[in-house]
Design a protein around this motif. Sequence first.
Motif, PDB file in Angstrom:
ATOM      1  N   ILE A  94      41.033  -0.505   0.228  1.00  0.00           N
ATOM      2  CA  ILE A  94      42.307  -1.194  -0.019  1.00  0.00           C
ATOM      3  C   ILE A  94      43.448  -0.193  -0.126  1.00  0.00           C
ATOM      4  O   ILE A  94      44.570  -0.440   0.343  1.00  0.00           O
ATOM      5  N   ALA A  95      43.169   0.966  -0.722  1.00  0.00           N
ATOM      6  CA  ALA A  95      44.199   1.994  -0.870  1.00  0.00           C
ATOM      7  C   ALA A  95      44.692   2.490   0.484  1.00  0.00           C
ATOM      8  O   ALA A  95      45.833   2.953   0.612  1.00  0.00           O
ATOM      9  N   GLN A 130      35.154 -11.438   5.041  1.00  0.00           N
ATOM     10  CA  GLN A 130      34.238 -10.429   4.517  1.00  0.00           C
ATOM     11  C   GLN A 130      33.188 -11.083   3.619  1.00  0.00           C
ATOM     12  O   GLN A 130      33.520 -11.941   2.794  1.00  0.00           O
ATOM     13  N   SER A 131      31.945 -10.673   3.782  1.00  0.00           N
ATOM     14  CA  SER A 131      30.867 -11.198   2.939  1.00  0.00           C
ATOM     15  C   SER A 131      30.743 -10.422   1.641  1.00  0.00           C
ATOM     16  O   SER A 131      30.115 -10.876   0.692  1.00  0.00           O
ATOM     17  N   ARG A 132      31.363  -9.229   1.623  1.00  0.00           N
ATOM     18  CA  ARG A 132      31.324  -8.396   0.417  1.00  0.00           C
ATOM     19  C   ARG A 132      32.746  -8.071  -0.020  1.00  0.00           C
ATOM     20  O   ARG A 132      33.675  -8.098   0.792  1.00  0.00           O
ATOM     21  N   GLN A 133      32.907  -7.767  -1.287  1.00  0.00           N
ATOM     22  CA  GLN A 133      34.209  -7.341  -1.787  1.00  0.00           C
ATOM     23  C   GLN A 133      34.620  -6.031  -1.118  1.00  0.00           C
ATOM     24  O   GLN A 133      33.805  -5.140  -0.926  1.00  0.00           O
ATOM     25  N   ILE A 134      35.896  -5.927  -0.776  1.00  0.00           N
ATOM     26  CA  ILE A 134      36.417  -4.704  -0.171  1.00  0.00           C
ATOM     27  C   ILE A 134      36.623  -3.670  -1.278  1.00  0.00           C
ATOM     28  O   ILE A 134      37.167  -3.973  -2.342  1.00  0.00           O
ATOM     29  N   GLN A 157      54.657   1.087   9.912  1.00  0.00           N
ATOM     30  CA  GLN A 157      53.772   1.175   8.743  1.00  0.00           C
ATOM     31  C   GLN A 157      52.362   1.518   9.207  1.00  0.00           C
ATOM     32  O   GLN A 157      51.767   0.801  10.002  1.00  0.00           O
ATOM     33  N   ALA A 158      51.829   2.615   8.693  1.00  0.00           N
ATOM     34  CA  ALA A 158      50.514   3.084   9.130  1.00  0.00           C
ATOM     35  C   ALA A 158      49.386   2.260   8.523  1.00  0.00           C
ATOM     36  O   ALA A 158      49.574   1.559   7.534  1.00  0.00           O
ATOM     37  N   HIS A 159      48.213   2.378   9.144  1.00  0.00           N
ATOM     38  CA  HIS A 159      46.996   1.701   8.690  1.00  0.00           C
ATOM     39  C   HIS A 159      47.156   0.178   8.679  1.00  0.00           C
ATOM     40  O   HIS A 159      46.587  -0.527   7.860  1.00  0.00           O
ATOM     41  N   ASP A 160      47.954  -0.306   9.615  1.00  0.00           N
ATOM     42  CA  ASP A 160      48.033  -1.716   9.971  1.00  0.00           C
ATOM     43  C   ASP A 160      47.561  -1.760  11.416  1.00  0.00           C
ATOM     44  O   ASP A 160      48.106  -1.066  12.281  1.00  0.00           O
ATOM     45  N   ALA A 161      46.526  -2.546  11.699  1.00  0.00           N
ATOM     46  CA  ALA A 161      45.884  -2.484  13.014  1.00  0.00           C
ATOM     47  C   ALA A 161      46.858  -2.718  14.159  1.00  0.00           C
ATOM     48  O   ALA A 161      46.837  -1.996  15.160  1.00  0.00           O
ATOM     49  N   LEU A 162      47.743  -3.711  14.017  1.00  0.00           N
ATOM     50  CA  LEU A 162      48.677  -3.994  15.101  1.00  0.00           C
ATOM     51  C   LEU A 162      49.730  -2.900  15.219  1.00  0.00           C
ATOM     52  O   LEU A 162      50.053  -2.460  16.326  1.00  0.00           O
ATOM     53  N   ASN A 163      50.281  -2.437  14.100  1.00  0.00           N
ATOM     54  CA  ASN A 163      51.260  -1.352  14.146  1.00  0.00           C
ATOM     55  C   ASN A 163      50.668  -0.097  14.775  1.00  0.00           C
ATOM     56  O   ASN A 163      51.310   0.572  15.593  1.00  0.00           O
ATOM     57  N   ASP A 164      49.442   0.227  14.390  1.00  0.00           N
ATOM     58  CA  ASP A 164      48.788   1.410  14.957  1.00  0.00           C
ATOM     59  C   ASP A 164      48.568   1.250  16.455  1.00  0.00           C
ATOM     60  O   ASP A 164      48.701   2.214  17.223  1.00  0.00           O
ATOM     61  N   ALA A 165      48.224   0.034  16.892  1.00  0.00           N
ATOM     62  CA  ALA A 165      48.037  -0.219  18.323  1.00  0.00           C
ATOM     63  C   ALA A 165      49.358  -0.061  19.070  1.00  0.00           C
ATOM     64  O   ALA A 165      49.398   0.524  20.162  1.00  0.00           O
ATOM     65  N   VAL A 166      50.451  -0.559  18.495  1.00  0.00           N
ATOM     66  CA  VAL A 166      51.763  -0.447  19.141  1.00  0.00           C
ATOM     67  C   VAL A 166      52.193   1.018  19.225  1.00  0.00           C
ATOM     68  O   VAL A 166      52.681   1.470  20.270  1.00  0.00           O
ATOM     69  N   MET A 167      52.021   1.778  18.135  1.00  0.00           N
ATOM     70  CA  MET A 167      52.385   3.204  18.167  1.00  0.00           C
ATOM     71  C   MET A 167      51.535   3.964  19.181  1.00  0.00           C
ATOM     72  O   MET A 167      52.039   4.832  19.899  1.00  0.00           O
ATOM     73  N   THR A 168      50.256   3.638  19.243  1.00  0.00           N
ATOM     74  CA  THR A 168      49.379   4.275  20.222  1.00  0.00           C
ATOM     75  C   THR A 168      49.825   3.940  21.635  1.00  0.00           C
ATOM     76  O   THR A 168      49.821   4.798  22.531  1.00  0.00           O
ATOM     77  N   THR A 202      36.206  -1.273   6.540  1.00  0.00           N
ATOM     78  CA  THR A 202      35.911  -1.025   5.122  1.00  0.00           C
ATOM     79  C   THR A 202      35.480   0.412   4.869  1.00  0.00           C
ATOM     80  O   THR A 202      35.285   0.806   3.719  1.00  0.00           O
ATOM     81  N   GLY A 203      35.306   1.201   5.924  1.00  0.00           N
ATOM     82  CA  GLY A 203      34.884   2.595   5.783  1.00  0.00           C
ATOM     83  C   GLY A 203      34.684   3.216   7.138  1.00  0.00           C
ATOM     84  O   GLY A 203      35.048   2.630   8.169  1.00  0.00           O
ATOM     85  N   LEU A 204      34.112   4.397   7.185  1.00  0.00           N
ATOM     86  CA  LEU A 204      33.987   5.159   8.424  1.00  0.00           C
ATOM     87  C   LEU A 204      32.552   5.277   8.934  1.00  0.00           C
ATOM     88  O   LEU A 204      32.251   6.135   9.760  1.00  0.00           O
ATOM     89  N   ASP A 205      31.670   4.414   8.463  1.00  0.00           N
ATOM     90  CA  ASP A 205      30.276   4.411   8.915  1.00  0.00           C
ATOM     91  C   ASP A 205      30.022   3.122   9.692  1.00  0.00           C
ATOM     92  O   ASP A 205      29.889   2.052   9.089  1.00  0.00           O
ATOM     93  N   PRO A 206      29.961   3.190  11.032  1.00  0.00           N
ATOM     94  CA  PRO A 206      29.768   1.973  11.822  1.00  0.00           C
ATOM     95  C   PRO A 206      28.505   1.198  11.459  1.00  0.00           C
ATOM     96  O   PRO A 206      28.454  -0.024  11.629  1.00  0.00           O
ATOM     97  N   LYS A 207      27.479   1.883  10.978  1.00  0.00           N
ATOM     98  CA  LYS A 207      26.232   1.197  10.646  1.00  0.00           C
ATOM     99  C   LYS A 207      26.347   0.399   9.346  1.00  0.00           C
ATOM    100  O   LYS A 207      25.696  -0.628   9.183  1.00  0.00           O
ATOM    101  N   ARG A 208      27.177   0.877   8.441  1.00  0.00           N
ATOM    102  CA  ARG A 208      27.229   0.286   7.101  1.00  0.00           C
ATOM    103  C   ARG A 208      28.505  -0.518   6.845  1.00  0.00           C
ATOM    104  O   ARG A 208      28.497  -1.475   6.070  1.00  0.00           O
TER     105      ARG A 208
END
Length: 203
Positions: free
Chosen positions: A82-83, A73-77, A179-190, A39-45
């Motif tokens: 989403i973008a 998710q307990s909170r709205q994304i 397709q970027a920013h899809d966890a599985l696709n990114d793992a396969v490309m990596t 949901t963002g780039l802050d591991p704590k939040r």
Amino acid sequence: MFDALKQKWNRKKLTDERFAFLFDAPPENEVVVFDCETTGLDPKRDDIVSIGAVKIRENRILVNEALHIFVKQSRQISHESIAIHHIRHCDLNDAVSIEEAMERFLYFIGSRTLVGYFLEFDLAMINKYIKPMIGITLPNRREELSAIYYDRKIPMIPQGNIDLRFNTIIKDLSLPELQAHDALNDAVMTAMAYLKLTQKHYT
């Protein structure tokens, strides 16, 4: 010596013996490549929305054994998140709890070396949930894709001005862009990039 002592200390701190296999000798010629969408780039939040992972065995990417998990998710994304990853709250109706996601992830990776791009962040997100569950952070060996890429390029570009962006690495290695920013696709490309950089064949 220090690594061995650290592993021994971590093994003593493990609070759930179901996951003692994390300290087994890793299978030969196997690694796991993984990526998280968050949901963002802050591991704590911020929170994990999805995890994608594939195994590499004998220089082959085992896409048919891939792991792809969506997390409740307990909170709205946020609209900003989403973008990026295009995962909406309504897309998570069949998602699993973070506890189940972490268990499935641990059983999938076992004691294998972990590979990723911007791996430090993904590990921080995973460890945020793993440590309260089992008493330790992941003890697995890890390899950072951008570091491997840098080491391969620096002899050819001595001034050190190397573009380490993910899409730049993929294009430079002449790999297909999924397709970027899809966890599985990114793992396969990596995984494809990792195999090419380590001078192995990939499928």
